[in-house]
Design a protein around this motif. Structure first.
Motif, PDB file in Angstrom:
ATOM      1  N   ASN B 263       0.749  -1.359   0.031  1.00  0.00           N
ATOM      2  CA  ASN B 263      -0.237   0.079   0.153  1.00  0.00           C
ATOM      3  C   ASN B 263       0.897   1.260  -0.009  1.00  0.00           C
ATOM      4  O   ASN B 263       1.565   1.410   0.869  1.00  0.00           O
ATOM      5  N   SER B 266      -3.185   4.198   1.010  1.00  0.00           N
ATOM      6  CA  SER B 266      -4.205   4.505   2.297  1.00  0.00           C
ATOM      7  C   SER B 266      -5.637   4.929   1.869  1.00  0.00           C
ATOM      8  O   SER B 266      -5.911   5.003   0.714  1.00  0.00           O
ATOM      9  N   SER B 285       2.724  -1.165   4.355  1.00  0.00           N
ATOM     10  CA  SER B 285       2.270   0.274   3.697  1.00  0.00           C
ATOM     11  C   SER B 285       3.808   1.036   3.798  1.00  0.00           C
ATOM     12  O   SER B 285       4.735   0.844   4.549  1.00  0.00           O
ATOM     13  N   TYR B 286       4.108   1.560   2.522  1.00  0.00           N
ATOM     14  CA  TYR B 286       5.352   2.207   2.221  1.00  0.00           C
ATOM     15  C   TYR B 286       4.932   3.874   1.990  1.00  0.00           C
ATOM     16  O   TYR B 286       5.919   4.567   1.479  1.00  0.00           O
ATOM     17  N   GLY B 287       3.556   4.266   1.947  1.00  0.00           N
ATOM     18  CA  GLY B 287       3.327   5.663   1.520  1.00  0.00           C
ATOM     19  C   GLY B 287       1.663   5.733   1.576  1.00  0.00           C
ATOM     20  O   GLY B 287       1.163   4.791   2.222  1.00  0.00           O
ATOM     21  N   ALA B 288       1.360   7.084   1.570  1.00  0.00           N
ATOM     22  CA  ALA B 288       0.030   7.413   1.851  1.00  0.00           C
ATOM     23  C   ALA B 288      -0.323   8.535   0.746  1.00  0.00           C
ATOM     24  O   ALA B 288      -0.628   9.866   1.195  1.00  0.00           O
ATOM     25  N   LEU B 294      -4.595   5.095   7.242  1.00  0.00           N
ATOM     26  CA  LEU B 294      -4.851   3.858   6.751  1.00  0.00           C
ATOM     27  C   LEU B 294      -6.128   3.481   7.259  1.00  0.00           C
ATOM     28  O   LEU B 294      -6.125   3.543   8.556  1.00  0.00           O
ATOM     29  N   THR B 307      -2.543  -8.656   9.552  1.00  0.00           N
ATOM     30  CA  THR B 307      -1.658  -7.548  10.439  1.00  0.00           C
ATOM     31  C   THR B 307      -1.292  -6.696   9.222  1.00  0.00           C
ATOM     32  O   THR B 307      -0.920  -6.777   8.107  1.00  0.00           O
ATOM     33  N   ALA B 308      -0.841  -5.411   9.869  1.00  0.00           N
ATOM     34  CA  ALA B 308      -0.565  -4.311   9.273  1.00  0.00           C
ATOM     35  C   ALA B 308       0.887  -3.717   9.611  1.00  0.00           C
ATOM     36  O   ALA B 308       1.085  -3.634  10.875  1.00  0.00           O
ATOM     37  N   HIS B 309       1.746  -3.604   8.476  1.00  0.00           N
ATOM     38  CA  HIS B 309       3.137  -3.086   9.174  1.00  0.00           C
ATOM     39  C   HIS B 309       3.294  -1.969   8.029  1.00  0.00           C
ATOM     40  O   HIS B 309       2.680  -1.489   7.048  1.00  0.00           O
ATOM     41  N   GLY B 310       4.515  -1.349   8.365  1.00  0.00           N
ATOM     42  CA  GLY B 310       5.045  -0.152   7.578  1.00  0.00           C
ATOM     43  C   GLY B 310       6.315  -0.725   7.178  1.00  0.00           C
ATOM     44  O   GLY B 310       6.967  -1.535   7.535  1.00  0.00           O
ATOM     45  N   PHE B 311       6.790   0.010   5.938  1.00  0.00           N
ATOM     46  CA  PHE B 311       8.315  -0.362   5.568  1.00  0.00           C
ATOM     47  C   PHE B 311       8.951   0.820   5.007  1.00  0.00           C
ATOM     48  O   PHE B 311       8.461   1.771   4.265  1.00  0.00           O
ATOM     49  N   TRP B 312      10.120   1.122   5.603  1.00  0.00           N
ATOM     50  CA  TRP B 312      10.869   2.400   5.205  1.00  0.00           C
ATOM     51  C   TRP B 312      12.285   1.966   4.998  1.00  0.00           C
ATOM     52  O   TRP B 312      12.909   1.401   5.652  1.00  0.00           O
ATOM     53  N   LYS B 315      15.225   2.843   7.255  1.00  0.00           N
ATOM     54  CA  LYS B 315      15.502   2.003   8.419  1.00  0.00           C
ATOM     55  C   LYS B 315      16.020   0.489   7.744  1.00  0.00           C
ATOM     56  O   LYS B 315      17.048  -0.019   8.363  1.00  0.00           O
TER      57      LYS B 315
END
Lengths: 385, 385
Positions: B263, B266, B285-288, B294, B307-312, B315
């Motif tokens: 995603n 969002s 999610s990597y953007g919105a 979201l 399950t919901a995660h973010g990715f950056w 990091k």
């Protein structure tokens, strides 16, 4: 016998007409035959005394069976797990039409053990490891595989309410974040049964809690009650609209910001609550009382490592062994949790099935209208024969 | 010399007046001194030729530096990582006021190596492992610790755009779900640079993709392009309002429903997309791009294990070694990803700093207005002396 036939003339033909008149009609269950509004579709049926349990089975009578919100959803047909249809509530006695017995939780007492049953005896308190076992009944025959013996030092009410709410709280507090003394947890719906268990379990470990409740006429009184239970701080959702609120919580939690947010409300307020969390935090949802979706700030997920999970105790049971369940109940018994506020509703032996059915429908109607502020515990007596 | 002073008279006194006139003013950087609208706060400065690099350092010139959306956010001051202020862009030549050089990505070429530098030589193509290294400049001196050598078989554009988008796609596809040939992945913003990388990386492994794009005048053409790139199916968000759509996708994915939703948008449409997922799925999610939070169905989290995660990717870089980064770039180089659609904007050597600054501000203004449909690559030439 005439009296008896007349008392049970309103079973809607659920009871087989082939039951010989000499059979004692001695047990009772709340049932439904199709999904719908519980205030309409629930009935009670009476069925014959159970025969001696077969090999590897036990007979139980249910002492107390809670009415949980998910039971209502099961009857409505909107819950993902469903009871199996029963065409016989007493072995050898077939019903005309299969029925569903609701009730996922309840304290049972063993009344008779079948051959080959080990470690269980008459009088033992047990709960059922099976999902949707149909606890809204006075007596059933159960496979020993589905029985989990309880620790001896539980009150009747705590025993009857041990399988859903306390394990939800206990597992959410140990599964996602390794909480240490002095750590903080945030939760909403803090006055729910799970919420109160979260407060007590956290306090027993020196874990501090930031609790949110709805603003209400007696907010201060409820804050006091939750504080007495062990809550570190209690706020209302209104506080989340105040910009200085976040700063004051940040000062409170200092360099150890919360990494666990337990959610049973969802909706926009939950997104605001995530602002109280530190890096690599977890939002764990076990309900959505607002009936709104869970809203999360995508930025916090990407840049602060926020992760969101759900927790469903039913799934926990299906993925953990009987030994793990017994160990969990033993841990929970040790905590001596305060009994949930409750009201016991008796389906008395003197009621006809029609009267008992009307009483059950009236109770669920009142629950649906939010007229009970406390948990309702059903006590279903065997009907008079 | 008069001409030179006049050409550089609009540096807002950023260049030290103590620079001796004999120093050749030979490099150029885009800079800002305070956060704000990039179309206002960006300037360019010219600074002297770099001296020979010190021990354990290399001099590089940047061949191409992309303008990524996050660069804009950095300049605005709304992005969580920031460049360090530089008071010297050329060692020994101090600026009156510290400046920030934006640019997180770019292809650099080694022009000179210092003592003790091993495994790197003049002409090597490198990227910078350091976050926010300030790639919108023509030349810099860099510690060898911050340099990662690139595989030799990359095009200039693919090399210049290798550190942000392809590793985001690659890592999201390997970190959360163990994808096997024949598995399905769902994504929105499928036409983004990351989205296109997701399509290509998935296709290279036989992983099938369900891609969502915004409805637009040339939807069919864009669907065709993404399909040629390897997309299995391309839909618009409008399709999500059609009830029969979900059924048709369920028929498509059969008993192997998608367990990964990537995603970058969002908002409510993302919640609808989760209905396409099977049990125990992950939303990453990597953007919105919708600038909305979201939104997720709490029930799917509780009962279906969503399950919901973010990715950056920033990091990821800070938590992985140089060897892991080089291995990742080698894997990405092997994939021969199609170059992102791009337009190269040259800050030509013949421009004065004032002219170059105006050109940069004009570009970011157009990007802000959404007038570039493609990635802008800056090529900053050394200014004429």
């Amino acid at each position: 016998m005439f009296r008896q036939l007349s008392r049970h003339a309103n079973l809607n033909n659920l009871t087989s007409p082939s039951v010989p008149r000499s059979v004692r009609l001695a047990h009772r269950a709340v049932v439904f035959t199709e999904n719908g509004d519980p205030a309409s579709v629930l009935k009670t049926v009476t069925y014959p005394t159970l025969p001696a349990p077969p090999r590897d089975n036990v007979n139980v009578r249910f002492r107390i069976s809670p009415i949980n919100p998910s039971d209502i959803n099961v009857i409505e047909g909107v819950y993902p797990s469903k009871p199996a249809p029963s065409d016989s509530l007493s072995p050898g006695h077939k019903l005309h039409q299969p029925v569903y017995v609701p009730g996922n939780e309840g304290l049972a007492e063993i009344t008779e053990v079948g051959e080959n049953v080990k470690g269980l005896k008459k009088g033992d308190w047990v709960v059922l490891a099976k999902q949707q076992p149909g606890t809204w009944s006075s007596a059933r025959t159960i496979s020993v595989e589905d029985v989990v013996k309880l620790p001896v030092d539980l009150s009747e009410v705590n025993a009857a309410t041990i399988t859903v709410n306390p394990p939800t709280a206990y597992n959410m507090l140990r599964t996602f974040v390794d909480l240490k003394e002095g750590d903080w947890v945030v939760q909403n719906g803090a006055n729910s049964a799970v919420g109160q268990a979260i407060i007590q379990i956290s306090a027993s470990r020196g874990v501090k809690t930031i609790n949110f409740i709805r603003s209400r006429p007696d907010t201060e009184n409820l804050k006091k009650q939750l504080t007495e239970l062990g809550a570190t701080r209690v706020y209302t959702y209104d506080d989340l609209s105040d910009k200085s609120f976040y700063k004051s919580v940040k000062e409170l939690t200092g360099d150890n910001p919360p990494r666990l947010l337990l959610n049973c409300v969802s909706g926009p307020a939950t997104a605001q609550m995530t602002r109280l969390l530190g890096n690599n935090a977890h939002v764990v949802s076990y309900g959505a009382m607002s009936k709104k979706p869970l809203t999360l700030p995508t930025g916090a997920m990407i840049f602060k490592g926020l992760t969101a999970h759900g927790f469903w105790v039913t799934k926990w049971y299906t993925t953990h062994s009987r030994e793990e369940r017994e160990a969990l109940f033993a841990e929970i018994a040790k905590l001596k949790l305060r009994e949930p506020e409750h009201e016991t509703v008796v389906l008395s032996s003197s009621l006809t099935d029609e009267e008992a059915g009307e009483k059950v429908r009236e109770i669920v109607r009142k629950i649906g209208e939010g007229k009970y502020g406390k948990k309702v515990l059903l006590k279903i007596e065997d009907p008079e024969d």
